[in-house]
Design an enzyme around this catalytic site. Structure first.
Site, PDB file in Angstrom:
ATOM      1  N   GLU A  40      12.076   8.821  79.400  1.00  0.00           N
ATOM      2  CA  GLU A  40      11.858   9.677  80.571  1.00  0.00           C
ATOM      3  C   GLU A  40      10.405   9.576  81.002  1.00  0.00           C
ATOM      4  OE1 GLU A  40      11.042  14.448  81.120  1.00  0.00           O
ATOM      5  OE2 GLU A  40      12.483  13.804  79.601  1.00  0.00           O
ATOM      6  N   LYS A 128      18.321  21.215  78.212  1.00  0.00           N
ATOM      7  CA  LYS A 128      17.010  21.051  77.591  1.00  0.00           C
ATOM      8  C   LYS A 128      16.479  22.436  77.223  1.00  0.00           C
ATOM      9  CE  LYS A 128      12.352  19.920  79.335  1.00  0.00           C
ATOM     10  NZ  LYS A 128      11.658  19.209  80.428  1.00  0.00           N
TER      11      LYS A 128
END
Length: 215
Positions: A40, A128
């Protein structure tokens, strides 16, 4: 891309937030060479969109490469144009809906049980838990897994090697790791040191995955 399956299989998301775009691209490619499948690039890094675009050209078209800190619909559109094929958000916002429209799977940022419930109708791939360390660490994840045993949780924030092992053993599907893994590599630091840290984290993931399969 089936992001849920990728998270379950690989269990580690490397998070890059750098001040040197050239170094950030090298960091992405080094992590990929070492076997980190899920990477990411945070949009808060310097020239992050160009980092994603340049890294995408070096990676296979279907290699997971995400954009992080996707807050708005504009962020989601820009990340998609740059070549990201998944999105990560710190909270529940407009970026999730736009990413969904663009068929980008999302790891959505949540913290509380109320936010977990609010995320369900949004069609996100995973949740998350952020900031995980400040929320209570692995013990907090264990508490959440009581009422939410089937959610795909990815703790992020303050995840070092020890915490990664504890989160994975406590039921996290994967962990998101930034500076404890990347260090200063995306700012121009040593790639040799990055490779060593990467191998250490991958060993933790391998051992935790083996323990899960054996249990």
């Amino acid at each position: 891309m089936d992001l849920r399956a990728a998270l379950a299989a690989h269990r580690l998301v490397a998070i890059i937030r750098g001040t040197d775009p050239e170094a950030a691209v090298r960091t992405v490619l080094t992590l990929a060479e070492e076997g980190v499948e899920l990477i990411e690039v945070s949009l808060t890094g310097t020239d992050a969109l160009s980092v994603i675009e340049r890294a995408r050209k070096e990676l296979s078209p279907d290699r997971p490469l995400g954009a992080g800190t996707v807050l708005t619909a504009d962020d989601a559109r820009a990340a998609h144009r740059a070549g990201a094929n998944f999105a990560v958000t710190p909270a529940l916002g407009d970026g999730i809906r736009e990413a969904h429209r663009l068929e980008l799977p999302v790891i959505a940022g949540v913290l509380t049980p109320t936010e977990i419930l609010a995320a369900r109708p949004l069609g996100v791939a995973a949740l998350k838990i952020f900031p995980a360390a400040e929320a209570g660490g692995p013990a907090y994840l264990k508490a959440l897994r009581g009422p939410f045993p089937d959610e795909v949780f990815v703790p992020v924030g303050g995840v070092d090697e020890l915490a990664a092992r504890e989160y994975l053993n406590a039921g996290a599907t994967a962990v998101g790791v930034g500076s404890p893994l990347v260090g200063d590599a995306a700012d121009g630091g040593s790639l040799t040191a990055l490779r060593a840290r990467t191998r250490a984290f991958l060993k933790v993931v391998e051992e935790s995955s083996f323990a899960r399969e054996a249990s």
